[in-house]
Design an enzyme around this catalytic site. Sequence first.
Site, short mmCIF file in Angstrom:
data_model
loop_
_atom_site.label_atom_id
_atom_site.label_comp_id
_atom_site.label_asym_id
_atom_site.label_seq_id
_atom_site.Cartn_x
_atom_site.Cartn_y
_atom_site.Cartn_z
CG ASP A 14 -1.85 -1.14 1.23
OD1 ASP A 14 -2.32 -1.62 0.19
OD2 ASP A 14 -2.03 -1.93 2.43
CE LYS A 17 3.48 -2.50 -4.57
NZ LYS A 17 2.99 -2.30 -3.09
CB ALA A 40 -1.54 -6.92 -5.39
N GLY A 41 -4.03 -4.83 -4.49
CA GLY A 41 -4.99 -3.81 -5.05
C GLY A 41 -4.26 -2.78 -5.45
CG HIS A 42 -1.04 -2.37 -7.67
ND1 HIS A 42 -0.20 -3.43 -8.38
CD2 HIS A 42 -0.82 -2.80 -6.42
CE1 HIS A 42 0.48 -3.89 -7.71
NE2 HIS A 42 0.15 -3.78 -6.31
CB THR A 129 -6.43 -10.36 0.93
OG1 THR A 129 -5.84 -11.67 0.35
CG2 THR A 129 -5.46 -9.28 1.04
CD GLN A 221 1.28 -8.76 -2.26
OE1 GLN A 221 2.12 -9.42 -2.73
NE2 GLN A 221 0.09 -8.64 -2.61
CG LEU A 329 5.78 15.07 1.60
CD1 LEU A 329 6.55 14.57 2.82
CD2 LEU A 329 6.87 16.04 1.02
CG ASP A 330 -0.55 14.61 -0.46
OD1 ASP A 330 0.12 13.88 -0.75
OD2 ASP A 330 -1.81 14.45 -0.36
CB VAL A 408 2.56 16.76 -3.61
CG1 VAL A 408 4.00 16.72 -2.90
CG2 VAL A 408 2.39 17.09 -4.91
P1 IMP Z 1 -2.35 -12.73 1.99
O1 IMP Z 1 -1.28 -12.19 0.82
O2 IMP Z 1 -3.77 -12.73 1.65
O3 IMP Z 1 -1.82 -14.28 2.21
O4 IMP Z 1 -2.32 -11.67 3.41
C1 IMP Z 1 -0.93 -11.91 4.17
C2 IMP Z 1 -0.78 -10.51 4.71
O5 IMP Z 1 -0.15 -9.72 3.53
C3 IMP Z 1 -1.79 -10.05 5.53
O6 IMP Z 1 -1.50 -9.15 6.30
C4 IMP Z 1 -2.32 -9.13 4.34
O7 IMP Z 1 -3.19 -7.69 4.76
C5 IMP Z 1 -1.01 -8.53 3.54
N1 IMP Z 1 -1.29 -8.08 2.16
C6 IMP Z 1 -1.56 -8.92 1.20
N2 IMP Z 1 -1.53 -8.29 -0.11
C7 IMP Z 1 -1.58 -6.87 0.37
C8 IMP Z 1 -1.34 -5.72 -0.30
O8 IMP Z 1 -1.58 -5.74 -1.64
N3 IMP Z 1 -1.36 -4.52 0.36
C9 IMP Z 1 -1.22 -4.67 1.94
N4 IMP Z 1 -1.02 -5.94 2.67
C10 IMP Z 1 -1.28 -6.97 1.62
#
Ligand code: IMP
Length: 417
Positions: A14, A17, A40-42, A129, A221, A329-330, A408
């Site tokens: 988070d 990226k 991942a959530g980009h 997740t 991650q 930074l903002d 920013v």
């Molecule tokens: P998993 O990847 O779903 O097995 O989760 C394992 C750990 O990684 C947990 O603490 C999730 O919150 C964290 N995590 C997995 N993907 C992300 C991401 O894209 N951003 C932030 N934390 C993540």
Amino acid sequence: MSKADIIVGIQWGDEGKGRVVDLYTKDYDVVARFGGGDNAGHQIKVGDTELALRIVPSGVLNPRAELFIGGGTVVNPQGLLDELDRLAAIGIDTSRVKISDRAHVVLPYHAAADRANERARGANAIGTTGRGIGPAYADKVARTGITFADFAQPTVLADKVRMNRSARETLLEGETLPSEEEIVASIREAAARLSSHVVDGVAYLHGKLENDKRVLIEGAQGALLDVGYGTYPYVTGSHTIAGGACTGLGIGPTAIGRVIGVVKAYCTRVGGGPFPSELLDATGEALRAAGGEFGTVTGRPRRCGWFDAQAGRYAVRLNGLTSLVVTKLDVLSGFERLGIVTGYRLGASAVDFGAAGSPGLEVELEWLEGWSEPLGDVRSIGALPPAARRYVARIEELLSTPVELVSVGRERTQLAR
Ligand code: IMP
């Protein structure tokens, strides 16, 4: 022969990226993901459109770039199809998305196992997740995984699904699993729809490099969630550090050019596990509110804390960074003073990040003067208010790595160089 550049997160994910990759992508022909899956959530914001990408690399907005999902990833085929449909609906040409035949497939029994494992851990739950990422990697290592290469062989595919599902049946009491037939039918349908995207991943990427195409590798991650070097066991299932790009894509270290680390101007983490600079008070809440720190995949509030330079130095070492991008930074405008964790102690001894989870760990805090000015219109690092400039310079100094860019604001243009 060109070299591939890498962009990785160096905290707990988070870091922002996605938008950094989006920004750099105009200079590249291929943007590749090497690990993780739809955990991942980009997010990328373009005008009023918010793109939430889970597995497709964040280079989608460069119409010239091919988007490669590498062999080190674990991919939920239905999730990928939904994502491709969403992108196609806003006019993005999804034929540019390629998947390595070595990538592993995430199936419903992986998500069920993820939930069951978390329940069994009780108070020590990792806070995953819930996307089945860990169990899919466990299958890969146990040599029972299903790869995208198997998609071309329907009988092998069906046999593997049968074997894996029945092996799990007794372990997954309380979970409703689709039947073997349902899983096989849905996977065959997905396989048919995805077949035009599947490529020999090694031949594909090496062909690009040998033809001097420019390749950008996008991490998922962050370093502190790496399965080997993060805050184990509170980590994800893959190697998130730059070295993971080599194994995840089947390239050697000599094929790598720049390694850019993305770091948020403060720290956040979702899920359980050690977080030495965490703020459990009103300041932590203020950071969460100012930064909109809620998970993009799960919606969970993120834990917030001061910038942690001890963790940062550790991540610089793990990744061999050549430069840094500081994001958000903002968000720090308006805080009277800002803490930076400069070291950890156990009793009288200074300890490294490896001790982050040790009982009795204490942090050393340095205070920097805050600033009140909004930063959204600043476009050069030199034009930041003096206190903000000093804050960035201190990060640079503590991490011994030059900062090349500071974000920013949420818009694509809100960047200071
Ligand atoms: P998993 O990847 O779903 O097995 O989760 C394992 C750990 O990684 C947990 O603490 C999730 O919150 C964290 N995590 C997995 N993907 C992300 C991401 O894209 N951003 C932030 N934390 C993540």
